[in-house]
Design an enzyme around this catalytic site. Structure first.
Site, PDB file in Angstrom:
ATOM      1  CB  CYS A 199      31.901   6.647   1.209  1.00 38.48           C
ATOM      2  SG  CYS A 199      30.827   6.083   2.543  1.00 38.48           S
TER       3      CYS A 199
ATOM      4  CB  CYS B 147      30.492   3.277  -0.289  1.00 39.58           C
ATOM      5  SG  CYS B 147      31.755   2.771   0.878  1.00 39.58           S
TER       6      CYS B 147
ATOM      7  CG  ASP C 196      -6.335   4.298   4.117  1.00 40.92           C
ATOM      8  OD1 ASP C 196      -5.723   3.227   4.270  1.00 40.92           O
ATOM      9  OD2 ASP C 196      -5.775   5.372   3.862  1.00 40.92           O
TER      10      ASP C 196
ATOM     11  CE1 TYR D 256     -12.826  -6.317   3.628  1.00 48.54           C
ATOM     12  CE2 TYR D 256     -13.063  -4.113   4.513  1.00 48.54           C
ATOM     13  CZ  TYR D 256     -12.298  -5.225   4.278  1.00 48.54           C
ATOM     14  OH  TYR D 256     -11.009  -5.255   4.708  1.00 48.54           O
TER      15      TYR D 256
ATOM     16  CE  LYS E  25      -7.298  -1.367  -1.168  1.00 42.54           C
ATOM     17  NZ  LYS E  25      -6.612  -0.892   0.016  1.00 42.54           N
TER      18      LYS E  25
ATOM     19  CD  GLU F 133     -17.235  -3.918  -1.099  1.00 40.26           C
ATOM     20  OE1 GLU F 133     -18.338  -4.369  -1.438  1.00 40.26           O
ATOM     21  OE2 GLU F 133     -16.418  -4.547  -0.411  1.00 40.26           O
TER      22      GLU F 133
ATOM     23  CB  CYS G  99      31.660   1.357   4.350  1.00 38.72           C
ATOM     24  SG  CYS G  99      30.678   2.832   4.653  1.00 38.72           S
TER      25      CYS G  99
ATOM     26  CB  CYS H 189      34.129   4.653   5.078  1.00 37.25           C
ATOM     27  SG  CYS H 189      33.959   4.233   3.328  1.00 37.25           S
TER      28      CYS H 189
ATOM     29  CE  LYS I 252      -4.263   1.563  -3.178  1.00 41.74           C
ATOM     30  NZ  LYS I 252      -3.255   1.216  -2.568  1.00 41.74           N
TER      31      LYS I 252
HETATM   32  S1  IVH Z   1     -11.911  -7.373   0.034  1.00 39.92           S
HETATM   33  C1  IVH Z   1     -10.130 -11.535  -0.599  1.00 39.92           C
HETATM   34  N1  IVH Z   1     -13.056  -5.055   0.352  1.00 39.92           N
HETATM   35  O1  IVH Z   1      -7.719  -3.621   1.371  1.00 39.92           O
HETATM   36  C2  IVH Z   1     -10.567 -10.117  -0.633  1.00 39.92           C
HETATM   37  N2  IVH Z   1     -10.812  -5.279   1.100  1.00 39.92           N
HETATM   38  O2  IVH Z   1      -5.367  -4.011  -0.339  1.00 39.92           O
HETATM   39  C3  IVH Z   1     -10.543  -9.499   0.695  1.00 39.92           C
HETATM   40  N3  IVH Z   1      -9.906  -3.264   2.176  1.00 39.92           N
HETATM   41  O3  IVH Z   1      -6.475  -6.514   2.920  1.00 39.92           O
HETATM   42  C4  IVH Z   1     -10.472  -8.036   0.685  1.00 39.92           C
HETATM   43  N4  IVH Z   1     -11.718  -2.023   1.966  1.00 39.92           N
HETATM   44  O4  IVH Z   1      -7.746  -4.788   4.379  1.00 39.92           O
HETATM   45  C5  IVH Z   1     -11.919  -5.765   0.528  1.00 39.92           C
HETATM   46  N5  IVH Z   1     -14.221  -3.083   0.603  1.00 39.92           N
HETATM   47  C6  IVH Z   1     -13.123  -3.785   0.785  1.00 39.92           C
HETATM   48  C7  IVH Z   1     -11.980  -3.227   1.411  1.00 39.92           C
HETATM   49  C8  IVH Z   1     -10.831  -4.016   1.547  1.00 39.92           C
HETATM   50  C9  IVH Z   1     -10.465  -2.060   2.427  1.00 39.92           C
HETATM   51  C10 IVH Z   1      -8.524  -3.612   2.521  1.00 39.92           C
HETATM   52  C11 IVH Z   1      -8.357  -4.992   3.126  1.00 39.92           C
HETATM   53  C12 IVH Z   1      -7.384  -5.704   2.230  1.00 39.92           C
HETATM   54  C13 IVH Z   1      -6.702  -4.567   1.549  1.00 39.92           C
HETATM   55  C14 IVH Z   1      -6.128  -5.015   0.224  1.00 39.92           C
END
Ligand code: IVH
Length: 700
Positions: free
Chosen positions: A437, A455, A139, A248, A137, A135, A460, A440, A343
């Site tokens: 520096c 330095c 932001d 989620y 991630k 799914e 300093c 200093c 990522k």
């Molecule tokens: S699962 C134990 N699912 O990403 C697992 N996290 O880098 C709990 N985040 O702290 C996290 N989308 O704030 C999960 N679909 C998703 C997410 C997600 C964003 C964030 C979340 C987490 C951070 C980790």
């Protein structure tokens, strides 16, 4: 969530209310129906983005409910749609423990990383193939919601992962989060759900337009807009920001009959359950894949449509679908072994390199910082970027006046990828690294094996100030309201010259400065005072010894009775500690052999700081690590004496009264003045009996 029949009947009930406004109460059924109609239209609008009535019609229905509740206040229920709008301002945010720690995720960046993750997961769970759920991630800012008996009872920020801040009033302003959800239909009595508060790109642009029209500075990006909203004083202001939330993850639940809930036996099942109860879960965006190849394909496929979405995502999250398999895989102290973030590649931009500033850090390292023509990149405007050291400048062939390609690593830290020499005009100038520096003026040195010029004058000014900034910082002594700006200001005015000086600060002198009223001085004084009780590992980290990060500081603190013990340890003894290598041992040894440093530690002890390892003093299990507890009110599940015993067995300490030395107040029924006093102090974590038991359980 709503069947076709329900949709039709709620739609027509709404039309009836619009045609024959509901003014006097005839029966409670009508009132409940009106609430249900409003909830239904909120769901259509905020979760499905597919409204069935106009905004004006919705407003008319809402006003009918408001009017009735005004006449009959006794009929107001906490799940009424009118109850999102908080009437009062937030008075600080109480710290509360999560039912289960909020971990973060490990990262992957390419197909190889995902294949590695899959191989390890298969090995650890002895399976030939694993079913994954993938799914987006999101932001934004992570939150945790707790529902009990179908009602939203608490919303908490991530905080340090163990405990966060109670932001329930603000979260109620997010209309895609139901105040009530029929978990009881699934036999669930209590549930903790994790998710992300976000601001859509569209809302972000509209909100920034409003700000600029009012002559105010626009917000940097949707993520900051979301996370900055959570702790706002005025819940109505949160409402104005038009936030949204994706949910989620089910992190904890308790069923009514104590049996596992079948729908929650897979991750996809949890998403489905949440969706069916009216939550915005990534139900439509998720994909299930048998084996890792489908995961890799879906991650890449989603990356290509990322810019078409109305919300920011910075990658994908891959989760093992079966909860039984998740349990088998378990977790490390940072992240689960059953999930990984994928990522996306950083977004890039080009701009001009106009100048270089040489900054001196806490350990004397001189860092060249590139000054660039401001350029918008992945949500923020970038105008300076660290170039780390002389070699970096040479390797990337950077010259003043060059056009450079930049990116934000993980969409966070900006960096220069390379210069673009093919675009040079001949006017570019090479960058000269200083021999002295910049602060200093003492000569700079560089060790053969290192890339950094330093330095070495520990007096300093730049270093002295940076050391103090580090000492007061959040991860070190966490002296709230002190901060970088105050350290610089007090230093420049001669009110502060070294670390012990923080504890000798003249509040009289500070009170004469502009911007320091009684309240801010009281806060500053209380924060300085409270920091004296910080555990030894924070002090060690705060000393800013080279190569000693937070983890090493913890290892060091655990290895001694008190900080002076390091003076008599040689490098070999230090090398015997976990994670301490040659370089680190040498640096620690040097620090504690230095007379000035030892004198400073003695002075800090005299000033009342904690130089002993309190954790070590306690006997038996020590997972509560010297944290202090007090019980108040009537406990319903435990005998007071048993609860107190549990604290001691786990290495915690009991206090007899409420003071700033108290870490946890456990509150039973009919708690009185102790609770009030603890709330006033503010730094004390307030736990229910249930939360206390969870804390103990986690520490077993
Ligand atoms: S699962 C134990 N699912 O990403 C697992 N996290 O880098 C709990 N985040 O702290 C996290 N989308 O704030 C999960 N679909 C998703 C997410 C997600 C964003 C964030 C979340 C987490 C951070 C980790």
């Amino acid at each position: 969530m709503y069947s076709n029949t329900e949709t039709q009947s709620l739609q027509s009930a709404g039309k009836t209310f619009l045609a024959n406004p509901f003014t006097g109460i005839t029966d409670i059924f009508q009132l409940n129906l009106l609430k249900e109609v409003l909830r239904f239209h909120e769901y259509r609008y905020y979760v499905l983005n597919d409204p069935l009535i106009s905004d004006t019609e919705y407003d008319q229905l809402y006003k009918q409910l408001e009017a009735i509740e005004k006449t009959y206040p006794a009929w107001i229920t906490s799940d009424s749609p009118t109850q999102r709008v908080g009437s009062s301002l937030n008075q600080g945010f109480q710290t509360v423990a999560h039912l289960v720690p909020m971990l973060s995720l490990d990262n992957s960046y390419n197909a190889d990383d995902l294949n590695d993750f899959d191989r390890k997961a298969r090995e650890l769970s002895s399976s030939d193939s694993i079913t994954y759920c993938i799914e987006p991630k999101f932001d934004g800012a992570s939150i945790s919601l707790i529902y009990e008996n179908d009602l939203l009872v608490r919303a908490i920020t991530r905080g340090d992962g163990i405990a966060g801040e109670d932001i329930t009033n603000n979260i109620k302003q997010i209309r895609s989060i139901p105040l009530k959800a029929k978990f009881s239909n699934y036999g669930i009595q209590q549930i903790e759900i994790r998710g992300e508060v976000i601001m859509s790109k569209n809302s972000f642009h509209r909100y920034n337009e409003q700000l600029t029209a009012q002559g105010l500075a626009p917000l940097a990006n949707p993520r900051n807009a979301a996370s900055g909203s959570l702790r706002m004083k005025d819940p109505r202001e949160v409402g104005n920001r038009n936030l949204d939330a994706f949910l989620y993850h089910v992190s904890y639940y308790q069923s009514i009959n104590g049996e596992p809930v079948a729908e929650l036996s897979t991750h996809a099942g949890s998403l489905q359950l949440l969706w069916d109860l009216g939550f915005k879960s990534p139900q439509k965006e998720k994909r299930i894949s048998e084996g890792i190849q489908g995961v890799i394909d879906y991650c890449l496929e989603f990356e290509s449509v990322r810019d078409n979405l109305d919300y920011e995502i910075d990658g994908m999250v891959v989760k093992v679908n079966s909860l039984a398999q998740q349990d088998q895989l378990g977790m490390t102290s940072h992240h689960p072994r059953w999930a990984i973030a994928f990522k996306f590649k950083a977004r890039q931009a080009t701009t001009f390199l106009r100048g270089v500033e040489f900054q001196v850090g806490r350990t004397g390292a001189v860092t060249p910082v590139a000054k660039l023509d401001p350029v918008y990149l992945a949500g923020v405007t970038v105008s300076s970027i660290s170039m780390h050291n002389e070699e970096y400048i040479r390797e990337k062939d950077l010259k003043l006046g060059d056009q450079v390609l930049i990116e934000r690593a993980g969409d966070v830290i900006p960096q220069i990828v390379k210069s673009l020499p093919e675009l040079r005009t001949g006017t570019e100038i090479s960058i000269q690294f200083p021999k002295e520096c910049p602060v200093c003026k003492s000569q700079l040195f560089k060790e053969e094996t290192e890339a950094v010029w330093r330095c070495i004058n520990i007096e300093c000014e730049a270093q002295v100030v940076e050391r103090m900034i580090h000492f007061v910082s959040k991860d070190a002594m966490d002296i709230k309201s002190f901060g970088e700006a105050n350290v610089r200001k007090f230093y420049e005015l001669g009110l502060l010259k070294d670390i012990p000086g923080i504890y000798k600060l003249s509040f009289d002198a500070v009170s004469k400065l502009e911007g320091f009223g009684k309240k801010s001085i009281d806060n500053l004084q209380a924060a300085i005072e409270a920091s004296k009780q910080q555990p030894l590992h924070r002090l060690i980290y705060g000393l800013g010894i080279r190569f000693v990060g937070e983890t090493t500081a913890k290892t060091l603190a655990n290895a001694v009775e008190q900080v002076y013990d390091f003076h008599s340890m040689d490098e070999a003894a230090l090398l015997g500690l976990e994670d301490v290598g040659v370089k680190v041992a040498k640096s620690i040894h040097q620090f504690f052999q230095n007379e000035q440093n030892m004198q400073m530690l003695h002075e800090l002890e005299e000033l009342g700081l904690q130089i002993k390892n309190t954790k070590k003093e306690s006997s038996g299990k020590d997972s509560l690590g010297g944290q202090t507890f007090l019980f108040t009110g009537t406990l319903t599940r435990l005998k007071r004496s048993d609860a107190e015993q549990m604290v001691e067995d786990n290495g915690g300490k009991l206090l007899s009264g409420v003071s700033s030395k108290l870490n946890y107040l456990v509150v039973g029924e009919d708690a009185g003045s102790k609770l009030e006093k603890a709330k006033k102090i503010g730094s004390i974590r307030i736990l229910s009996e249930e939360e206390f038991l969870n804390l103990i359980e986690q520490n077993q």
